[in-house]
Design a protein around this motif. Structure first.
Motif, PDB file in Angstrom:
ATOM      1  N   LEU A  51       0.822  -1.209   0.000  1.00  0.00           N
ATOM      2  CA  LEU A  51       0.000   0.000   0.000  1.00  0.00           C
ATOM      3  C   LEU A  51       0.861   1.266   0.000  1.00  0.00           C
ATOM      4  N   ALA A  52       2.170   1.101   0.044  1.00  0.00           N
ATOM      5  CA  ALA A  52       3.097   2.219   0.231  1.00  0.00           C
ATOM      6  C   ALA A  52       2.861   3.382  -0.728  1.00  0.00           C
ATOM      7  N   ASP A  53       2.563   3.105  -1.977  1.00  0.00           N
ATOM      8  CA  ASP A  53       2.365   4.164  -2.964  1.00  0.00           C
ATOM      9  C   ASP A  53       0.901   4.506  -3.181  1.00  0.00           C
ATOM     10  N   GLY A  54       0.027   3.988  -2.320  1.00  0.00           N
ATOM     11  CA  GLY A  54      -1.395   4.260  -2.473  1.00  0.00           C
ATOM     12  C   GLY A  54      -1.747   5.702  -2.162  1.00  0.00           C
ATOM     13  N   GLU A  55      -2.724   6.222  -2.889  1.00  0.00           N
ATOM     14  CA  GLU A  55      -3.186   7.590  -2.643  1.00  0.00           C
ATOM     15  C   GLU A  55      -3.974   7.636  -1.347  1.00  0.00           C
ATOM     16  N   LEU A  56      -3.789   8.736  -0.630  1.00  0.00           N
ATOM     17  CA  LEU A  56      -4.496   8.951   0.623  1.00  0.00           C
ATOM     18  C   LEU A  56      -5.573  10.003   0.391  1.00  0.00           C
ATOM     19  N   HIS A  57      -6.814   9.635   0.671  1.00  0.00           N
ATOM     20  CA  HIS A  57      -7.959  10.533   0.542  1.00  0.00           C
ATOM     21  C   HIS A  57      -8.585  10.648   1.925  1.00  0.00           C
ATOM     22  N   ASP A  58      -8.357  11.785   2.585  1.00  0.00           N
ATOM     23  CA  ASP A  58      -8.837  11.969   3.952  1.00  0.00           C
ATOM     24  C   ASP A  58      -8.255  10.847   4.817  1.00  0.00           C
TER      25      ASP A  58
END
Length: 106
Positions: A51-58
């Motif tokens: 998940l390291a490069d996953g986008e963070l949304h809130d």
């Protein structure tokens, strides 16, 4: 009893940033979401990818491989294709240091 390990300093992880830390068997991600720190396993439960490069949304992180989403506060799945929550770990801040609960060995 849980053991906590210092993984960094608050000033090194500004809001919106993340820090990766490798333990003996697991890698975790410490996220700063609006000044609150959370720690999750770097592991999508859908297919075992990172998940390291996953986008963070809130408070949600999106798996970059297939789009599954998880709440970083609880590990709860918020979007398929994942169906199992991700592990989360407690975080303590003491004198500007970030301490993370060490994952239990298998």
């Amino acid at each position: 009893m849980s053991r906590f390990v210092q993984v960094g300093r608050v000033e090194d992880v500004p809001p919106g940033a993340r820090l990766h830390h490798e333990f003996e068997e697991d890698t975790v991600i410490v996220l700063n979401v609006g000044g609150e720190f959370y720690c999750i396993a770097d592991l999508c439960t859908h297919d075992g990818g990172p998940l390291a490069d996953g986008e963070l949304h809130d408070h949600q992180i999106e798996c970059p491989r297939h789009g599954a989403c998880f709440d970083v506060r609880t590990g709860r799945v918020t979007r398929l294709p994942a169906t199992e929550p991700i592990p989360t770990y407690r975080v303590r801040i003491e004198d500007g240091a970030i301490w993370v609960e060490e994952p239990e060995l298998w």
